[in-house]
Design a protein around this motif. Structure first.
Motif, PDB file in Angstrom:
ATOM      1  N   VAL A  29       0.825  -1.219   0.000  1.00 32.49           N
ATOM      2  CA  VAL A  29       0.000   0.000   0.000  1.00 32.49           C
ATOM      3  C   VAL A  29       0.853   1.261   0.000  1.00 32.49           C
ATOM      4  O   VAL A  29       0.388   2.344  -0.338  1.00 32.49           O
ATOM      5  CB  VAL A  29      -0.955  -0.017   1.221  1.00 32.49           C
ATOM      6  N   GLY A  30       2.133   1.127   0.394  1.00 30.58           N
ATOM      7  CA  GLY A  30       3.005   2.291   0.441  1.00 30.58           C
ATOM      8  C   GLY A  30       3.013   2.997   1.770  1.00 30.58           C
ATOM      9  O   GLY A  30       3.228   4.213   1.841  1.00 30.58           O
ATOM     10  N   VAL A  31       2.752   2.232   2.846  1.00 30.54           N
ATOM     11  CA  VAL A  31       2.798   2.801   4.193  1.00 30.54           C
ATOM     12  C   VAL A  31       3.589   1.840   5.081  1.00 30.54           C
ATOM     13  O   VAL A  31       3.978   0.751   4.658  1.00 30.54           O
ATOM     14  CB  VAL A  31       1.385   3.016   4.783  1.00 30.54           C
ATOM     15  N   SER A  32       3.805   2.222   6.325  1.00 30.92           N
ATOM     16  CA  SER A  32       4.521   1.363   7.253  1.00 30.92           C
ATOM     17  C   SER A  32       3.593   0.310   7.837  1.00 30.92           C
ATOM     18  O   SER A  32       2.360   0.450   7.826  1.00 30.92           O
ATOM     19  CB  SER A  32       5.111   2.195   8.397  1.00 30.92           C
ATOM     20  N   GLY A  33       4.213  -0.750   8.371  1.00 32.17           N
ATOM     21  CA  GLY A  33       3.421  -1.763   9.056  1.00 32.17           C
ATOM     22  C   GLY A  33       2.723  -1.181  10.270  1.00 32.17           C
ATOM     23  O   GLY A  33       1.623  -1.613  10.627  1.00 32.17           O
ATOM     24  N   ALA A  34       3.353  -0.189  10.905  1.00 32.19           N
ATOM     25  CA  ALA A  34       2.738   0.458  12.069  1.00 32.19           C
ATOM     26  C   ALA A  34       1.458   1.185  11.675  1.00 32.19           C
ATOM     27  O   ALA A  34       0.485   1.226  12.435  1.00 32.19           O
ATOM     28  CB  ALA A  34       3.722   1.436  12.703  1.00 32.19           C
ATOM     29  N   ARG A  35       1.449   1.747  10.478  1.00 26.36           N
ATOM     30  CA  ARG A  35       0.235   2.447  10.017  1.00 26.36           C
ATOM     31  C   ARG A  35      -0.896   1.436   9.796  1.00 26.36           C
ATOM     32  O   ARG A  35      -2.054   1.691  10.151  1.00 26.36           O
ATOM     33  CB  ARG A  35       0.546   3.193   8.719  1.00 26.36           C
ATOM     34  N   VAL A  36      -0.558   0.287   9.214  1.00 26.30           N
ATOM     35  CA  VAL A  36      -1.568  -0.761   9.020  1.00 26.30           C
ATOM     36  C   VAL A  36      -2.108  -1.210  10.375  1.00 26.30           C
ATOM     37  O   VAL A  36      -3.314  -1.414  10.540  1.00 26.30           O
ATOM     38  CB  VAL A  36      -0.977  -1.955   8.251  1.00 26.30           C
ATOM     39  N   SER A  37      -1.228  -1.355  11.353  1.00 25.23           N
ATOM     40  CA  SER A  37      -1.643  -1.742  12.707  1.00 25.23           C
ATOM     41  C   SER A  37      -2.610  -0.714  13.289  1.00 25.23           C
ATOM     42  O   SER A  37      -3.615  -1.073  13.914  1.00 25.23           O
ATOM     43  CB  SER A  37      -0.417  -1.877  13.608  1.00 25.23           C
TER      44      SER A  37
END
Length: 292
Positions: A29-37
């Protein structure tokens, strides 16, 4: 603008089902894993233009994972194509996103020279883009292929599968409910925690074709009906469907002071009595009917 509904738990379940980690989805998606979390925990909500890529990253259809009530306007088409408003300057060949921003904000309609290029980039026809533009200006233009859904009373149109019944009952409610709202409503009415948005979604779409009795009971409560509606007995299905339709009780529920309530005791008793009659006629030597 009919914003797509974002359900954190639906995203979490979809990611787990496809077997990807948060960091893997983030890369796609082009974001960090923390953002998905943070999205999955409900701490933040993805920007609309991130939703198409997010649905693809977890192997789900965009409309299924992030449904939207209503017809799309220009901003919706742009977001569904994965573009930010700022990025449209490259699509129109202009120095600023001004032409698209003006149209989305109902200030000026798009110049003809931009329409075809945007339609191609958004993956829609010119006609669809122009209809969306009118909606941005407050004119709710219907899609040309929109027709009234067939009535369950027409011919063989009675809902048969669990998914069909859920869809039909949802259409009878006075206001649309999301999967999360149905889960909360059913759990609240039964005093249990048996429904989740993911389970409701899977039952509604047919991905899951059965569930435990307590979950189906909670779902029936949320949909203002009796658990007998889920019966696979053809005679029971016919009696309940015809009862709900001929008595027009669903419409009465919608008008009952604006509140969502379960079926009246009178209607429930009528349903039970009619089911007993049918079973007595069709089952020779049968015993007493068990009621939920």
């Amino acid at each position: 603008m009919p914003v797509r509904r974002f359900d954190p738990q639906a995203l979490l379940l979809a990611r787990r089902e496809c077997g990807r980690k948060q960091a893997e989805v983030g890369v796609l998606v082009g974001v960090s894993g923390a953002r998905v979390s943070a999205w999955e925990k409900g701490h933040s909500v993805p920007d609309p233009e991130k939703l198409p890529g997010l649905a693809k990253a977890v192997d789900r259809d965009l409309d299924e994972l992030f449904p939207r009530d209503g017809r799309p306007d220009l901003a919706d088409l742009r977001a569904d194509a994965g573009y930010t408003q700022a990025a449209t300057k490259e699509l129109t060949g202009t120095k600023t996103p001004g032409p698209v921003a003006a149209a989305e904000n109902a200030k000026h309609r798009l110049e003809e020279r931009y329409v075809e290029a945007l339609a191609a980039k958004y993956g829609v026809s010119v006609e669809a883009l122009l209809r969306a533009q009118e909606r941005s200006f407050g004119i709710d233009v219907p899609e040309p292929d929109e027709t009234e859904p067939p009535s369950p009373r027409d011919g063989e149109g009675l809902p048969e599968t669990l998914a069909e019944k859920i869809t039909y009952l949802l259409e009878q409610l006075p206001a649309p409910l999301s999967d999360a709202e149905l889960a909360d409503l059913g759990n609240g009415r039964t005093g249990t925690e048996v429904l989740t948005p993911g389970l409701v979604r899977d039952l509604r779409t047919g991905a899951v074709r059965s569930a435990e009795a307590d979950a189906l009971d909670a779902l029936a409560q949320a949909l203002d009906t009796t658990p007998l509606i889920w019966s696979q007995d053809a005679d029971v299905q016919r009696v309940i469907a015809e009862t709900l339709l001929l008595k027009n009780e669903i419409a009465a529920l919608a008008a009952r002071g604006g509140e969502r309530q379960g079926l009246s005791a009178e209607l429930l008793q009528f349903v039970f009595d009619e089911v007993d009659k049918v079973r007595a006629e069709t089952q020779s030597g049968g015993g007493a009917t068990a009621r939920p």
